[in-house]
Scaffold this motif. Structure first.
Motif, PDB file in Angstrom:
ATOM      1  N   ALA A   5      -4.367  -5.978   3.528  1.00 11.56           N
ATOM      2  CA  ALA A   5      -4.286  -5.402   4.869  1.00 11.56           C
ATOM      3  C   ALA A   5      -3.174  -4.361   4.885  1.00 11.56           C
ATOM      4  O   ALA A   5      -2.065  -4.604   4.397  1.00 11.56           O
ATOM      5  CB  ALA A   5      -4.004  -6.492   5.895  1.00 11.56           C
ATOM      6  N   TYR A   6      -3.471  -3.197   5.421  1.00  9.14           N
ATOM      7  CA  TYR A   6      -2.501  -2.101   5.446  1.00  9.14           C
ATOM      8  C   TYR A   6      -2.042  -1.819   6.869  1.00  9.14           C
ATOM      9  O   TYR A   6      -0.861  -1.775   7.147  1.00  9.14           O
ATOM     10  CB  TYR A   6      -3.118  -0.867   4.799  1.00  9.14           C
ATOM     11  CG  TYR A   6      -2.180   0.294   4.658  1.00  9.14           C
ATOM     12  CD1 TYR A   6      -0.973   0.154   3.987  1.00  9.14           C
ATOM     13  CD2 TYR A   6      -2.501   1.529   5.176  1.00  9.14           C
ATOM     14  CE1 TYR A   6      -0.101   1.229   3.847  1.00  9.14           C
ATOM     15  CE2 TYR A   6      -1.643   2.605   5.038  1.00  9.14           C
ATOM     16  CZ  TYR A   6      -0.446   2.456   4.382  1.00  9.14           C
ATOM     17  OH  TYR A   6       0.404   3.511   4.254  1.00  9.14           O
ATOM     18  N   THR A   7      -2.992  -1.611   7.775  1.00  7.25           N
ATOM     19  CA  THR A   7      -2.660  -1.414   9.193  1.00  7.25           C
ATOM     20  C   THR A   7      -3.560  -2.292  10.038  1.00  7.25           C
ATOM     21  O   THR A   7      -4.652  -2.677   9.618  1.00  7.25           O
ATOM     22  CB  THR A   7      -2.863   0.057   9.629  1.00  7.25           C
ATOM     23  OG1 THR A   7      -4.255   0.391   9.524  1.00  7.25           O
ATOM     24  CG2 THR A   7      -2.028   1.003   8.778  1.00  7.25           C
ATOM     25  N   TYR A   8      -3.089  -2.616  11.240  1.00  4.51           N
ATOM     26  CA  TYR A   8      -3.900  -3.387  12.188  1.00  4.51           C
ATOM     27  C   TYR A   8      -3.392  -3.124  13.592  1.00  4.51           C
ATOM     28  O   TYR A   8      -2.190  -3.202  13.850  1.00  4.51           O
ATOM     29  CB  TYR A   8      -3.834  -4.888  11.886  1.00  4.51           C
ATOM     30  CG  TYR A   8      -4.561  -5.716  12.906  1.00  4.51           C
ATOM     31  CD1 TYR A   8      -5.935  -5.630  13.047  1.00  4.51           C
ATOM     32  CD2 TYR A   8      -3.870  -6.562  13.762  1.00  4.51           C
ATOM     33  CE1 TYR A   8      -6.602  -6.371  14.007  1.00  4.51           C
ATOM     34  CE2 TYR A   8      -4.520  -7.309  14.712  1.00  4.51           C
ATOM     35  CZ  TYR A   8      -5.890  -7.207  14.836  1.00  4.51           C
ATOM     36  OH  TYR A   8      -6.552  -7.927  15.788  1.00  4.51           O
ATOM     37  N   ASP A   9      -4.314  -2.813  14.502  1.00  6.85           N
ATOM     38  CA  ASP A   9      -3.993  -2.596  15.912  1.00  6.85           C
ATOM     39  C   ASP A   9      -4.638  -3.732  16.701  1.00  6.85           C
ATOM     40  O   ASP A   9      -5.861  -3.782  16.819  1.00  6.85           O
ATOM     41  CB  ASP A   9      -4.539  -1.253  16.383  1.00  6.85           C
ATOM     42  CG  ASP A   9      -4.239  -0.969  17.840  1.00  6.85           C
ATOM     43  OD1 ASP A   9      -3.751  -1.876  18.559  1.00  6.85           O
ATOM     44  OD2 ASP A   9      -4.502   0.158  18.276  1.00  6.85           O
ATOM     45  N   ARG A  38      -8.204 -13.959  14.145  1.00  2.99           N
ATOM     46  CA  ARG A  38      -7.553 -13.742  15.438  1.00  2.99           C
ATOM     47  C   ARG A  38      -6.380 -12.789  15.313  1.00  2.99           C
ATOM     48  O   ARG A  38      -5.962 -12.180  16.284  1.00  2.99           O
ATOM     49  CB  ARG A  38      -7.086 -15.070  16.028  1.00  2.99           C
ATOM     50  CG  ARG A  38      -8.246 -15.966  16.427  1.00  2.99           C
ATOM     51  CD  ARG A  38      -7.781 -17.180  17.149  1.00  2.99           C
ATOM     52  NE  ARG A  38      -7.095 -18.075  16.196  1.00  2.99           N
ATOM     53  CZ  ARG A  38      -6.348 -19.085  16.545  1.00  2.99           C
ATOM     54  NH1 ARG A  38      -6.148 -19.344  17.812  1.00  2.99           N
ATOM     55  NH2 ARG A  38      -5.781 -19.837  15.638  1.00  2.99           N
ATOM     56  N   LEU A  39      -5.823 -12.666  14.106  1.00  2.13           N
ATOM     57  CA  LEU A  39      -4.642 -11.843  13.875  1.00  2.13           C
ATOM     58  C   LEU A  39      -4.641 -11.426  12.413  1.00  2.13           C
ATOM     59  O   LEU A  39      -5.153 -12.139  11.552  1.00  2.13           O
ATOM     60  CB  LEU A  39      -3.374 -12.649  14.173  1.00  2.13           C
ATOM     61  CG  LEU A  39      -2.038 -11.956  13.971  1.00  2.13           C
ATOM     62  CD1 LEU A  39      -1.885 -10.781  14.939  1.00  2.13           C
ATOM     63  CD2 LEU A  39      -0.903 -12.937  14.161  1.00  2.13           C
ATOM     64  N   LEU A  40      -4.061 -10.268  12.156  1.00  2.00           N
ATOM     65  CA  LEU A  40      -3.941  -9.783  10.783  1.00  2.00           C
ATOM     66  C   LEU A  40      -2.603  -9.072  10.648  1.00  2.00           C
ATOM     67  O   LEU A  40      -2.238  -8.273  11.512  1.00  2.00           O
ATOM     68  CB  LEU A  40      -5.085  -8.813  10.471  1.00  2.00           C
ATOM     69  CG  LEU A  40      -5.211  -8.340   9.028  1.00  2.00           C
ATOM     70  CD1 LEU A  40      -5.513  -9.517   8.107  1.00  2.00           C
ATOM     71  CD2 LEU A  40      -6.322  -7.306   8.930  1.00  2.00           C
ATOM     72  N   ARG A  41      -1.870  -9.399   9.589  1.00  2.00           N
ATOM     73  CA  ARG A  41      -0.576  -8.769   9.353  1.00  2.00           C
ATOM     74  C   ARG A  41      -0.650  -7.906   8.098  1.00  2.00           C
ATOM     75  O   ARG A  41      -1.262  -8.315   7.096  1.00  2.00           O
ATOM     76  CB  ARG A  41       0.506  -9.830   9.179  1.00  2.00           C
ATOM     77  CG  ARG A  41       0.833 -10.568  10.461  1.00  2.00           C
ATOM     78  CD  ARG A  41       1.995 -11.521  10.251  1.00  2.00           C
ATOM     79  NE  ARG A  41       1.692 -12.553   9.270  1.00  2.00           N
ATOM     80  CZ  ARG A  41       1.276 -13.776   9.570  1.00  2.00           C
ATOM     81  NH1 ARG A  41       1.120 -14.126  10.827  1.00  2.00           N
ATOM     82  NH2 ARG A  41       1.025 -14.653   8.626  1.00  2.00           N
ATOM     83  N   PRO A  42      -0.022  -6.741   8.120  1.00  2.36           N
ATOM     84  CA  PRO A  42       0.012  -5.910   6.915  1.00  2.36           C
ATOM     85  C   PRO A  42       0.576  -6.705   5.732  1.00  2.36           C
ATOM     86  O   PRO A  42       1.519  -7.485   5.882  1.00  2.36           O
ATOM     87  CB  PRO A  42       0.943  -4.759   7.298  1.00  2.36           C
ATOM     88  CG  PRO A  42       0.786  -4.654   8.788  1.00  2.36           C
ATOM     89  CD  PRO A  42       0.627  -6.079   9.258  1.00  2.36           C
TER      90      PRO A  42
END
Length: 67
Positions: A5-9, A38-42
Protein backbone atom coordinates in the motif's frame (compact mmCIF):
# COMPACT_ATOMS: atom_id res chain seq x y z
CA UNK A 1 -0.20 -10.81 -6.97
CA UNK A 2 1.33 -8.96 -4.02
CA UNK A 3 1.97 -5.25 -3.57
CA UNK A 4 2.59 -2.63 -0.89
CA UNK A 5 0.00 0.00 0.00
CA UNK A 6 1.40 3.38 -1.01
CA UNK A 7 -1.43 5.90 -0.61
CA UNK A 8 -4.97 5.70 0.76
CA UNK A 9 -7.72 8.31 1.12
CA UNK A 10 -10.35 7.13 3.65
CA UNK A 11 -12.91 9.63 2.35
CA UNK A 12 -12.90 8.25 -1.20
CA UNK A 13 -11.67 4.75 -0.25
CA UNK A 14 -9.19 4.94 -3.12
CA UNK A 15 -5.42 5.10 -3.40
CA UNK A 16 -2.45 3.35 -4.91
CA UNK A 17 -0.16 0.38 -4.40
CA UNK A 18 3.41 -0.29 -5.46
CA UNK A 19 4.24 -3.56 -7.15
CA UNK A 20 7.46 -5.27 -6.10
CA UNK A 21 9.23 -3.77 -9.14
CA UNK A 22 8.18 -0.26 -8.00
CA UNK A 23 5.38 0.20 -10.52
CA UNK A 24 2.47 2.20 -9.04
CA UNK A 25 -1.11 1.07 -9.66
CA UNK A 26 -4.16 2.99 -8.53
CA UNK A 27 -7.30 1.45 -7.05
CA UNK A 28 -10.80 2.84 -6.67
CA UNK A 29 -13.51 2.40 -4.03
CA UNK A 30 -14.98 -0.62 -5.84
CA UNK A 31 -11.67 -2.51 -5.62
CA UNK A 32 -11.25 -1.49 -1.97
CA UNK A 33 -14.80 -2.57 -1.07
CA UNK A 34 -14.42 -5.90 -2.92
CA UNK A 35 -11.73 -6.97 -0.45
CA UNK A 36 -13.82 -6.23 2.63
CA UNK A 37 -11.27 -3.88 4.14
CA UNK A 38 -12.17 -1.07 6.53
CA UNK A 39 -8.80 0.70 6.69
CA UNK A 40 -5.48 0.64 4.88
CA UNK A 41 -2.18 2.12 6.00
CA UNK A 42 0.77 2.91 3.72
CA UNK A 43 3.40 0.19 3.97
CA UNK A 44 0.98 -2.69 4.52
CA UNK A 45 1.43 -5.70 2.27
CA UNK A 46 -1.67 -6.45 0.25
CA UNK A 47 -2.84 -9.10 -2.17
CA UNK A 48 -4.31 -7.66 -5.35
CA UNK A 49 -6.07 -8.87 -8.45
CA UNK A 50 -5.48 -6.95 -11.66
CA UNK A 51 -7.12 -6.94 -15.08
CA UNK A 52 -5.70 -5.59 -18.31
CA UNK A 53 -2.13 -5.17 -19.44
CA UNK A 54 0.49 -2.46 -19.60
CA UNK A 55 -0.81 1.05 -18.96
CA UNK A 56 -4.36 -0.34 -18.98
CA UNK A 57 -3.91 -2.45 -15.85
CA UNK A 58 -6.60 -1.89 -13.23
CA UNK A 59 -6.73 -3.18 -9.65
CA UNK A 60 -10.08 -4.93 -9.21
CA UNK A 61 -9.59 -6.39 -5.71
CA UNK A 62 -7.28 -5.87 -2.78
CA UNK A 63 -7.09 -7.34 0.68
CA UNK A 64 -4.46 -7.71 3.38
CA UNK A 65 -1.73 -10.23 2.70
CA UNK A 66 -1.84 -12.99 5.29
CA UNK A 67 0.60 -15.83 5.82
Amino acid sequence: MQATAYTYDPETRSGSVLLDDGTPLEFDAAAFDAGGLRLLRPGQRVRIEVTGEGAGRVVTFLTLQTL
